[in-house]
Structure formats: C-alpha cells, structure tokens
Scaffold this motif. Structure first.
Motif, PDB file in Angstrom:
ATOM      1  N   UNK A 163       0.818  -1.201   0.000  1.00  0.00           N
ATOM      2  CA  UNK A 163       0.000   0.000   0.000  1.00  0.00           C
ATOM      3  C   UNK A 163       0.858   1.260   0.000  1.00  0.00           C
ATOM      4  N   UNK A 164       1.911   1.268   0.825  1.00  0.00           N
ATOM      5  CA  UNK A 164       2.759   2.454   0.937  1.00  0.00           C
ATOM      6  C   UNK A 164       3.567   2.712  -0.331  1.00  0.00           C
ATOM      7  N   UNK A 165       3.987   1.635  -0.991  1.00  0.00           N
ATOM      8  CA  UNK A 165       4.853   1.779  -2.162  1.00  0.00           C
ATOM      9  C   UNK A 165       4.117   1.596  -3.478  1.00  0.00           C
ATOM     10  N   UNK A 166       2.848   1.291  -3.402  1.00  0.00           N
ATOM     11  CA  UNK A 166       2.069   0.981  -4.608  1.00  0.00           C
ATOM     12  C   UNK A 166       2.695  -0.194  -5.363  1.00  0.00           C
ATOM     13  N   UNK A 167       2.989  -1.256  -4.612  1.00  0.00           N
ATOM     14  CA  UNK A 167       3.566  -2.466  -5.185  1.00  0.00           C
ATOM     15  C   UNK A 167       2.589  -3.632  -5.035  1.00  0.00           C
ATOM     16  N   UNK A 168       3.016  -4.844  -5.414  1.00  0.00           N
ATOM     17  CA  UNK A 168       2.048  -5.936  -5.506  1.00  0.00           C
ATOM     18  C   UNK A 168       2.644  -7.292  -5.100  1.00  0.00           C
ATOM     19  N   UNK A 169       3.409  -7.324  -4.012  1.00  0.00           N
ATOM     20  CA  UNK A 169       3.902  -8.611  -3.524  1.00  0.00           C
ATOM     21  C   UNK A 169       2.723  -9.519  -3.197  1.00  0.00           C
ATOM     22  N   UNK A 170       1.732  -8.988  -2.509  1.00  0.00           N
ATOM     23  CA  UNK A 170       0.581  -9.789  -2.077  1.00  0.00           C
ATOM     24  C   UNK A 170      -0.162 -10.383  -3.272  1.00  0.00           C
ATOM     25  N   UNK A 171      -0.329  -9.595  -4.305  1.00  0.00           N
ATOM     26  CA  UNK A 171      -1.024 -10.071  -5.504  1.00  0.00           C
ATOM     27  C   UNK A 171      -0.252 -11.208  -6.166  1.00  0.00           C
ATOM     28  N   UNK A 172       1.061 -11.059  -6.274  1.00  0.00           N
ATOM     29  CA  UNK A 172       1.871 -12.115  -6.882  1.00  0.00           C
ATOM     30  C   UNK A 172       1.837 -13.397  -6.044  1.00  0.00           C
ATOM     31  N   UNK A 173       1.842 -13.234  -4.721  1.00  0.00           N
ATOM     32  CA  UNK A 173       1.764 -14.405  -3.854  1.00  0.00           C
ATOM     33  C   UNK A 173       0.422 -15.110  -3.997  1.00  0.00           C
ATOM     34  N   UNK A 174      -0.657 -14.350  -4.039  1.00  0.00           N
ATOM     35  CA  UNK A 174      -1.993 -14.941  -4.172  1.00  0.00           C
ATOM     36  C   UNK A 174      -2.131 -15.696  -5.485  1.00  0.00           C
ATOM     37  N   UNK A 175      -1.494 -15.194  -6.534  1.00  0.00           N
ATOM     38  CA  UNK A 175      -1.538 -15.874  -7.825  1.00  0.00           C
ATOM     39  C   UNK A 175      -0.803 -17.211  -7.768  1.00  0.00           C
TER      40      UNK A 175
END
Length: 333
Positions: free
Chosen positions: A314-326
């Motif tokens: 959220x703070x960096x506008x990144x997507x680690x969580x999204x990649x993990x969920x995939x």
C-alpha cells in the motif's frame, strides 16, 4: 612476537557503519575509532590471554594464519557506505540509504567517507567491498587506486546487479590489473517477483547486467537470501541459474526468530517447496533450506508477516501480495 591468539588485529581491518573499526567481519561489539586503537587494545589483551567475548570459540581466526605478521594489513573489509539504489524488503536503513529516507531515519553512512590514509596499503592481498551498493559508492574507485600491488590482490564484491557503470565509467575496466575478481550477486527472485522483493530494480536491467557478468573473466556466485519473501518463486529462480555450476550457488538462509524467516511458512505450503528443492540440480546447496522447512516451526508469525507485506504494498504501490496470491494454489497443492 609470540604467537597471538588471533592475527586479525594486525593483518586485517573491517570498517562498519559510522566508520567503526573492527578486526574482522564477525566482531559484534562496539568497535574503535582508529586502526591503531583497535590494534593496541586487542594485541594487548591477546598477549595477556584476556580474550574478548566475540573471539572466544571463533574458528574464523584460523583464516588469518597464512598471513605473516611482518607484512601488516593484508585483508580489508570495507562496508561503511549505505548508499543504495534499492529498497529491498529484507533490508534496513543501516544498509540502504533509500530505506533510511523512506523511514525518515538519518542515513548515517550516506556519503560518510572513511579516511583511507590511516590504512597500510603496501601489502594488501584481499579486499571485500559491499554496502549499500558498492558500484555506486563514491569511494569505490579511490579504494582501488590506493592498492599498491593490484597484481597480488583479490577483489571481492557483493552487488545487487543493477549497474556496471559509475559516472559513465565502466567498472570492469578498473579490474584489469588485479589478480582476481570475485562477484557475489544478490538476486533473490527473477521476473516480476524480483521487482517487489528488491524494490526499485527492473528485472530486465538486472538480467542484462547479470548476463554481462556471465561473460566476464571473473569468479561469479549468486547469494540469494532465502526467506518467506522470495521462496514462492524459487522454481523460476532455479530455471534462470540452471546452467550455472553448483559451486556458484551460495544461498543465505534467514535465521531463527527472523520475521521473514522460512520457519514462519505454514506447513501446507512446505511439501511442494521441499520437493522442488530436493529434485533440483542444486539440492546440496539448498539442503539447509530443506532441513529448516522440515523441522522448524514459527508459523505464529505468518499472519503478521503477510499483513506487513500488504502494508508495504500500500505504501509503495507495489504488488507482492497479488503475486503471492496468484502463486498460492500452486504451493498449496
């Protein structure tokens, strides 16, 4: 001089955050302000058999046995600059000026130069340079120019593999006169995952630099920091390095009580991870990872870890969580 408990104070110097002087990289207590102060105190204590606690039981001291005392400083480990172009999720402000700025912590080592003139350069045989990112350090080239006998000197680096240039100067051109160059590349993931695990990098650029390293006449190793941050993409990481020799693969394993540690991973994800690593060409190199996944349990920290990654996203506008969920269904079996 009588045989010392350890030769390190006389033949080796490490320079740590805040320009702290220590005898070697394993010293874990307060250091000294000058090399002379460090040598005087430690040699005096060794002579009296008053062994400091960091030295007690340390086998690393035998690494210095081959260095003659009358040659003075022969091993230099310099890491006093935290200037870095990345915000790796496994890093801290101490080692990254970008994280220091992000967290509004004064980057104590950013542009904090060390007085190189207080060192003896005549008989240097081994120099290890890291950071931060050594290839963007303002003192890197100055250090190399100080070395009196480059043809007898082995250079060692740890780099994030983002650049081979400093102020338009091609860094390998600085190495032509040196005996040997060893480069450890810190690559924890490849592709899109690399760009969130090591925030600020662009995989296409990192891969280009890595390919260039592969074509240089140097000793090249990769040192992934194996943690709950990056192990989900170990399959693609193994594909990228599949043509490397096993001795070039040197994983660093997150320790116990590490909030990013492998032991926080829920058991339902572990069998697939273990299977891939066990069947890998590099199974021996990852045996420590496999053993930890089989035996260690700190899964109570898992939810807190995921929440922290969501916060960083959220703070960096990144997507680690999204990649993990995939990837999650793949690891969940």
């Amino acid at each position: 001089m009588d045989k010392l408990y350890c030769k390190a104070p006389l033949v080796s110097t490490s320079i740590f955050p805040g320009n702290k002087i220590t005898p070697c990289c394993l010293w874990n207590e307060a250091g000294w302000k000058t090399v002379d102060d460090m040598r005087t105190e430690l040699v005096g204590r060794f002579k009296k058999n008053n062994i400091p606690s960091p030295c007690q039981g340390c086998n690393y001291r035998h690494e210095f046995d081959a260095f003659p005392l009358d040659k003075g400083l022969q091993m230099l480990d310099i890491r006093n600059d935290n200037l870095c172009n990345l915000r790796c999720r496994s890093c801290t402000p101490m080692w990254s000026s970008r994280i220091a700025l992000e967290e509004e912590v004064y980057p104590v080592r950013n542009y904090l130069e060390f007085n190189l003139d207080q060192l003896q350069w005549n008989n240097i045989k081994s120099v290890y340079i890291c950071g931060g990112e050594p290839f963007i350090s303002g003192q890197h080239e100055e250090i190399l120019k100080k070395i009196k006998k480059p043809k007898e000197t082995h250079l060692h680096y740890n780099t994030n593999c983002t650049t081979l240039y400093h102020h338009k100067k091609y860094i390998p051109d600085l190495w032509t006169d040196f005996l040997k160059v060893t480069v450890n590349v810190s690559i924890d993931a490849v592709g899109p995952a690399a760009e969130v695990v090591r925030s600020g990098c662009r995989w296409k650029e990192v891969n280009k630099v890595l390919t260039e390293f592969e074509n240089l006449d140097i000793t090249l190793c990769v040192t992934p920091y194996m943690s709950a941050l990056n192990i989900w993409w170990i399959d693609t990481w193994l594909e990228r390095f599949s043509h490397w020799n096993p001795e070039q693969i040197r994983p660093i394993i997150s320790g116990k009580n590490d909030p990013l540690g492998l032991d926080i991973i829920p058991y339902k994800f572990r069998p697939k991870l273990i299977d891939i690593l066990t069947r890998s060409k590099f199974s021996k190199q990852f045996i420590g990872v496999v053993n930890l996944l089989k035996k260690s349990n700190n899964t109570a920290l898992w939810i807190k870890f995921v929440e922290r990654q969501q916060e960083i996203d959220s703070n960096r506008q990144e997507h680690w969580t999204k990649l993990f969920e995939q990837k999650k269904p793949y690891w969940n079996g």
